[in-house]
Scaffold this active site. Sequence first.
Site, short mmCIF file in Angstrom:
data_model
loop_
_atom_site.label_atom_id
_atom_site.label_comp_id
_atom_site.label_asym_id
_atom_site.label_seq_id
_atom_site.Cartn_x
_atom_site.Cartn_y
_atom_site.Cartn_z
N LYS A 13 0.83 -1.19 0.00
CA LYS A 13 0.00 0.00 0.00
C LYS A 13 0.87 1.25 0.00
O LYS A 13 0.66 2.16 -0.77
CB LYS A 13 -0.93 -0.03 1.23
N GLU A 45 10.43 -4.77 4.52
CA GLU A 45 10.49 -6.19 4.13
C GLU A 45 10.19 -6.33 2.63
O GLU A 45 10.91 -7.03 1.89
CB GLU A 45 9.45 -7.01 4.91
N GLY A 70 -5.00 -1.59 5.05
CA GLY A 70 -4.17 -2.70 4.59
C GLY A 70 -4.81 -4.06 4.84
O GLY A 70 -4.85 -4.93 3.96
N ARG A 71 -5.36 -4.25 6.04
CA ARG A 71 -5.91 -5.57 6.38
C ARG A 71 -7.31 -5.79 5.80
O ARG A 71 -7.92 -6.83 6.04
CB ARG A 71 -5.89 -5.79 7.89
N GLU A 131 -4.75 -6.62 14.88
CA GLU A 131 -4.25 -5.30 14.48
C GLU A 131 -5.37 -4.27 14.59
O GLU A 131 -5.13 -3.08 14.80
CB GLU A 131 -3.67 -5.34 13.05
N HIS A 174 -5.16 -33.19 17.59
CA HIS A 174 -4.02 -34.01 18.01
C HIS A 174 -2.87 -33.13 18.52
O HIS A 174 -1.72 -33.58 18.56
CB HIS A 174 -3.57 -34.89 16.85
N LYS A 186 9.19 -0.82 14.37
CA LYS A 186 9.76 -0.46 13.07
C LYS A 186 10.85 0.59 13.25
O LYS A 186 11.93 0.50 12.66
CB LYS A 186 8.68 0.13 12.14
O1 F6P Z 1 1.96 -4.15 9.95
C1 F6P Z 1 1.64 -2.83 9.64
C2 F6P Z 1 1.13 -2.68 8.24
O2 F6P Z 1 0.99 -1.33 8.00
C3 F6P Z 1 -0.18 -3.41 7.97
O3 F6P Z 1 -1.29 -2.74 8.41
C4 F6P Z 1 -0.10 -3.57 6.50
O4 F6P Z 1 -1.02 -4.50 6.05
C5 F6P Z 1 1.34 -4.00 6.34
O5 F6P Z 1 2.04 -3.21 7.29
C6 F6P Z 1 1.92 -3.84 4.97
O6 F6P Z 1 1.92 -2.50 4.56
P1 F6P Z 1 2.14 -2.10 3.04
O7 F6P Z 1 1.04 -2.71 2.24
O8 F6P Z 1 2.10 -0.61 3.02
O9 F6P Z 1 3.47 -2.64 2.60
#
Ligand code: F6P
Length: 544
Positions: free
Chosen positions: A202, A208, A262-263, A348, A379, A508
């Site tokens: 987003k 990452e 995002g979620r 979240e 199990h 972060k």
């Molecule tokens: O973990 C925090 C967060 O902002 C989530 O809400 C989001 O889904 C994720 O990081 C990934 O963010 P982006 O889509 O901006 O890479």
Amino acid sequence: MIAYSDALEALREHHRQNGQFDLREAFKADPERFATFSASLDDLTLDFSKTAVSEETLQLLGDLADAAGVSERRDAMFAGDPINGTEKRAVLHTALRNSSGPVIHAGHDVMPDVEAVLAAMGAFAEKIRSGELTGATGKRFTDVVNIGIGGSDLGPCMATLALAPYHDGPACHYVSNVDAAHIADTLRKLDPETTLFIVASKTFTTIETMTNAETARQWIIGKLGEAAVGAHFAAVSTALDKVAAFGIDADRVFGFWDWVGGRYSMWSAIGLPIMIAVGPENFRLMLDGAADMDQHFREAPLRQNLPILLGLVGFWHRAICAYPSRAVIPYDQRLARLPAYLQQLDMESNGKRVKLDGSPVVTPTGPIVWGEPGTNGQHAFFQLLHQGTDVIPVEFIVAAQGHEPELKQHHDLLVANCLAQSEALMKGRTLEEAKAQLLSKGMDAAEVEKLAPHRVFPGNRPSITILYRMLDPYALGRLIALYEHRVFVEAALFGINAFDQWGVELGKELATELLPVVEGTKDSSGRDASTAGLVSRVHSLRSK
Ligand code: F6P
């Protein structure tokens, strides 16, 4: 209307008065308990009769919902009001699956934009699926690697597995972790000539995702040359300028908007890998299922409203009964990633400690959500669910029918196990029953006395069952929207903002600060002794 504090106190008092509620007695006393404490939307049934709620409990929870303004907040969400107050944003993921008229945000109908992106995604997906769009060397794409994390990974990853019977496009892989193992293990199996990467973020700043995307780019350059990058990358983001800077062609960039959290984004262009996997028509069916749940959430009266009922019972368990966690157990191997998906959706959203106005919350908020598919969980951790010292409400999710009619015996066993577990949690086994069972097996009385206590199940443990005909794209969309709205209802009852996530920021920031310390370009002065000690240990272990 009753004040929130009074409604909450009435619920607490009701709980104190009814602390001895016994599910077994409730079922004996009322043969209609299932009919009374379940609700359905077409083939989808929510059975909460195996939870310690009575008519009075529901009445009091309904009073709290009124006092908390659940309906008003819901209507404000659908109307595009900026209900995410801390970020001053509207919450309109529901527009992404809407197909019944305009949705106005900031005086502008967002539907033409939503439909344009869906059409562009559909055209792109079809070209990948048909082989019209190929890699740089002219070979058809056999594999798609989605690089994203959190909401830019969990939804598509969960849905791709869930819809495996409909998957007729290229294989989809999901790389999320910054751990090199994730991308290395994924790429090792792939051929660069036939691999397409989707960089899904987003913000297009998530470390990452950016790190993995750069590694993927270098992999393509190393194998096929710089000129091949354009043919092997697409992107999904709200930050179109940043995507352009990364070097992905504008016609391969699919946008969404800041009013999509995002979620809540798997319905947006973040769903592109799902669409490539199962095709635009099945993707549309998934959206339609979610839209069906949206309409139901907006229109159904409380006693028939699945998300509201699920939210009320969830609130009852967490805020009034003080159960710290909830287990979600899909009796469906293809929903193996659903618990992980729901962890982000729920934790979240509702892992908060202040109310909308910044004041401290007055009840516990979101529970710990966890789970694994059944029957595997049986199990592993079901021992604790049945005989451990904590009460953990369980949510069973199961389809009446599987996708393998030739293996019906498997599905019958699956369903029988699912129903047996909720029955066992509810019924338990008394000491007398345990003794009688052992005696009937011929055990001598002294041995029975010793062993029987180990075979007692307290029972009276709550569970909810969500049952539907079959896990098809429509059913999946409806199920996920049910959970989204349930989280919404609980947030409204807690009085919190479900749509921000400031709690992920501090870690972060500290990771950014610590990176040069770990790299060894900065010393650890000023850090706490534990962190400094661990960094020093990392360095000494690396030098061995
Ligand atoms: O973990 C925090 C967060 O902002 C989530 O809400 C989001 O889904 C994720 O990081 C990934 O963010 P982006 O889509 O901006 O890479």
